[in-house]
Write an enzyme that holds these catalytic residues in place. Structure first.
Site, PDB file in Angstrom:
ATOM      1  CE  LYS A 105      -8.365  22.625  39.897  1.00 25.19           C
ATOM      2  NZ  LYS A 105      -8.681  22.218  41.274  1.00 25.19           N
ATOM      3  CB  SER A 350      -9.458  29.608  49.147  1.00 26.48           C
ATOM      4  OG  SER A 350      -8.214  29.265  48.611  1.00 26.48           O
TER       5      SER A 350
HETATM    6  N1  GLU Z   1      -6.842  23.781  44.123  1.00 23.40           N
HETATM    7  C1  GLU Z   1      -7.493  23.545  45.377  1.00 23.40           C
HETATM    8  C2  GLU Z   1      -8.612  22.535  45.206  1.00 23.40           C
HETATM    9  O1  GLU Z   1      -8.596  21.745  44.284  1.00 23.40           O
HETATM   10  C3  GLU Z   1      -7.926  24.832  46.069  1.00 23.40           C
HETATM   11  C4  GLU Z   1      -8.897  25.674  45.311  1.00 23.40           C
HETATM   12  C5  GLU Z   1      -9.149  27.026  45.948  1.00 23.40           C
HETATM   13  O2  GLU Z   1      -8.600  27.306  46.995  1.00 23.40           O
HETATM   14  O3  GLU Z   1      -9.906  27.792  45.341  1.00 23.40           O
HETATM   15  O4  GLU Z   1      -9.506  22.441  45.995  1.00 23.40           O
END
Ligand code: GLU
Length: 421
Positions: A105, A350
């Protein structure tokens, strides 16, 4: 134990899961520490010629199952502790869905609404410059998160391509379609949650028309309301940072979406079709069948969990229910579909985007929906069965499910150098 209160509170769920599965204590210990967290200060030029600096982080929490994966958040309250907690959740989320990824993250401590578009672009590009040695298509793959979007991902992808001297779309997901983004990424988080609820609704005793309350009316909140309303369910309350509106007869969704398109709060629809303004804090206690927290962490806590009337909580946000609130809800028979399963549709599409980028071959929307539905139903069903057979909550079952995959991978890597990064 790590000296990080936020991460500590998330680790409660890991300890809880560990009681229900036979894994080596060293595996649990390894999963309690982020592999690496990098902090930088980004300095950008503002439109008026001045310079301003912003703290930024990227955490690669665990890469045992593959390259680290997870979004970048732009938020004024972002912190290293929060980034590590979110990266821990990504590790488990990717394992829950059996995606070949670890968890990561990133964040910038900024209120993006105070920046011009040009300033936002410079900030996004400087993030990629600062972290380009950490990020990579087979190393660490960012994506959108709170207050970031496809436009920002596009700028970052462009910056990375300039740094490495070639197009490298698989370095980041959630990109604009024109830059190799995937169809179906925009509504993927909500759609995954929607497929999950639809698949388990009979098991959950939620046959028929449901009344839905949605906390947070951003990307995920708007899409889940639309998907459920299209199936004939009734949206009875929604909130955003400006307040909340309620109507027991059902809100006028078109009016709400139009207000958001105009950059207004949902409260701008007050008075229309019986829309009544209520306090944002009161949304969780509205009379409904399904409560969908789709905003930020810790929104359902000891102070309001006892007032939840819904029978089901669908966590589209990350970490919206505190561990203490979880216990209060469980005692009252409220089922919580946990974030690491319920909102995993986003990272799953994704993954599809990344696969398409690597293949250079792009799929139809229908194929994306079918593949997403298959995975949501498969993993959701497995976790449901586990929760029934072990008499544990869906959250604990999701952690047990993920932990068994993580433990298998950690052990397969060899057990002699667990703690060497
Ligand atoms: N921010 C999104 C999550 O918390 C997507 C993360 C991603 O697609 O890598 O799952």
């Amino acid at each position: 134990m790590p000296e990080n209160n936020l991460l500590d509170s998330a680790l409660v769920r890991l300890d809880d899961a560990a009681k229900h599965i036979n894994v080596d204590a060293d595996v649990i210990e390894k999963l309690k520490f982020p592999r690496e967290t990098t902090k930088v200060r980004l300095m950008i030029r503002m439109d008026d010629g001045s310079r301003k600096s912003f703290l930024a982080w990227r955490c690669r929490y665990d890469d045992t199952r593959g390259p680290t994966k997870g979004g970048i958040r732009f938020h004024p309250d972002a912190s290293a502790e929060e980034v590590e907690m979110l990266a821990f959740w990504m590790t488990f989320k990717c394992a829950v869905m059996n995606l070949p990824y670890g968890g990561g993250k990133g964040a910038v401590q900024v209120d993006p609404r105070t920046l011009s578009k040009a300033e936002l672009e410079r900030l996004s590009r400087s993030y990629m410059q600062a972290f380009s040695r950490i990020i990579g298509p087979d190393r660490d793959i960012p994506a959108p998160d709170v207050y970031t979007n496809s436009m920002i991902m596009g700028w970052m992808a462009d910056e990375y391509a300039q740094i490495v001297g070639q197009a490298s779309p698989a370095v980041i997901t959630g990109k604009p379609i024109a830059l190799g983004g995937s169809l179906g990424r925009g509504d993927a988080t909500a759609r995954g949650g929607y497929y999950l609820v639809r698949h388990l609704s009979k098991d959950l005793g939620l046959d028929g028309r449901m009344r839905i309350a949605v906390q947070g009316f951003g990307n995920a909140g708007q899409y889940i309301a639309s998907l459920l309303a299209d199936d004939g369910h009734k949206i009875v309350a929604v909130s955003d940072s400006g307040g909340a509106v309620h109507s027991a007869n059902g809100l006028d969704l078109e009016a709400l979406l139009a207000a958001k398109r105009d950059g207004l709060s949902v409260t701008a629809t007050a008075g229309k079709n019986g829309h009544e303004v209520i306090k944002a804090d009161d949304l969780v206690s509205v009379d409904c069948d399904v409560l969908v927290p789709a905003a930020l962490e810790n929104m359902i806590h000891t102070g309001n969990a006892a007032s939840v009337k819904a029978r089901l909580v669908l966590e589209l946000a990350n970490g919206p229910v505190t561990p203490e609130a979880d216990e209060i809800l469980a005692k009252r028979g409220v089922v919580v579909l946990p974030d690491i399963l319920a909102n995993a549709g986003g990272v799953t599409v994704s993954y599809f985007e990344w696969v398409q980028n690597k293949q250079g071959y792009y799929w139809e929307l229908e194929e994306i929906h079918t593949k997403l539905r298959t995975i949501m139903e498969r993993e959701g069903r497995a976790i449901w069965e586990l929760s029934l057979s072990r008499r544990i909550s869906m959250r604990t079952a999701a952690y047990v499910h993920a932990l068994s995959r993580l433990a298998e991978a950690i052990e397969a890597h060899g057990t002699q150098n667990y703690f060497i990064s």
